[in-house]
Design a protein around this motif. Structure first.
Motif, PDB file in Angstrom:
ATOM      1  N   ASN A   8      28.802  33.155 -32.571  1.00  0.00           N
ATOM      2  CA  ASN A   8      27.991  32.152 -31.876  1.00  0.00           C
ATOM      3  C   ASN A   8      28.165  30.822 -32.600  1.00  0.00           C
ATOM      4  O   ASN A   8      29.037  30.697 -33.460  1.00  0.00           O
ATOM      5  CB  ASN A   8      26.525  32.583 -31.755  1.00  0.00           C
ATOM      6  CG  ASN A   8      25.877  32.870 -33.095  1.00  0.00           C
ATOM      7  OD1 ASN A   8      26.264  32.334 -34.118  1.00  0.00           O
ATOM      8  ND2 ASN A   8      24.874  33.735 -33.089  1.00  0.00           N
ATOM      9  N   ALA A  99      26.894  39.609 -31.448  1.00  0.00           N
ATOM     10  CA  ALA A  99      25.959  38.626 -30.881  1.00  0.00           C
ATOM     11  C   ALA A  99      24.766  39.326 -30.238  1.00  0.00           C
ATOM     12  O   ALA A  99      23.616  38.911 -30.403  1.00  0.00           O
ATOM     13  CB  ALA A  99      26.670  37.740 -29.869  1.00  0.00           C
ATOM     14  N   GLY A 100      25.022  40.388 -29.484  1.00  0.00           N
ATOM     15  CA  GLY A 100      23.934  41.133 -28.856  1.00  0.00           C
ATOM     16  C   GLY A 100      23.055  41.846 -29.873  1.00  0.00           C
ATOM     17  O   GLY A 100      21.846  41.981 -29.680  1.00  0.00           O
ATOM     18  N   ALA A 103      20.729  39.203 -31.731  1.00  0.00           N
ATOM     19  CA  ALA A 103      19.904  38.346 -30.876  1.00  0.00           C
ATOM     20  C   ALA A 103      18.423  38.668 -31.085  1.00  0.00           C
ATOM     21  O   ALA A 103      18.046  39.804 -31.379  1.00  0.00           O
ATOM     22  CB  ALA A 103      20.267  38.554 -29.411  1.00  0.00           C
TER      23      ALA A 103
END
Length: 142
Positions: A8, A99-100, A103
């Motif tokens: 990210n 990223a998931g 999060a």
């Protein structure tokens, strides 16, 4: 050539922490499929990495627990004919997983009651629908 994997805006996994492995793919490739090492395995040691703060590392380990083997996250790619495209696909897949996993959790939904108007509209629509079906009958009953 894929070097660092950008997860990210604030997180990029450096190439030094990634381990690449190549092997023969069973996918498309024509005659060259038997001689080219186009299948790609990309591994990242999540447990041993100092890249993530402890809170994010713990969250990622919890969410990716079923995919981790001794703290190492591995993704494979063999859908393309060329090794380079499979490397890009594996890097994108790893970035998406990480990223998931890091999060922030979704906000908890507060239960609310439907408004009086929405309840009235729903019931009026149900009555209209029932009336339409009633009018389709060969012998309407009152």
């Amino acid at each position: 050539m894929v070097d660092d994997v950008r997860v990210n805006d604030r997180l990029t996994i450096p190439a030094a922490e990634l381990a690449w492995r190549f092997s023969r793919s069973s996918g498309p490739g024509g005659q060259g499929v038997n001689t080219t090492d186009s299948r790609v395995e990309l591994s990242w040691d999540l447990g041993g990495s100092a890249l993530l703060p402890p809170v994010l590392k713990e969250r990622a380990a919890e969410r990716l627990g079923h995919r981790l083997v001794q703290g190492i996250l591995t993704v494979t790619a063999s859908e393309h004919r060329s090794q380079l495209r499979n490397r890009e696909a594996a890097a994108a897949r790893l970035a998406g997983l990480v990223a998931g996993a890091i999060a922030a959790p979704p906000r908890v939904r507060r239960a609310t009651r439907p408004s009086k108007g929405s309840v009235e509209r729903r019931i009026a629509e149900k009555k209209r629908r029932g009336e339409t079906k009633k009018n389709r009958r060969s012998y309407p009953s009152d």
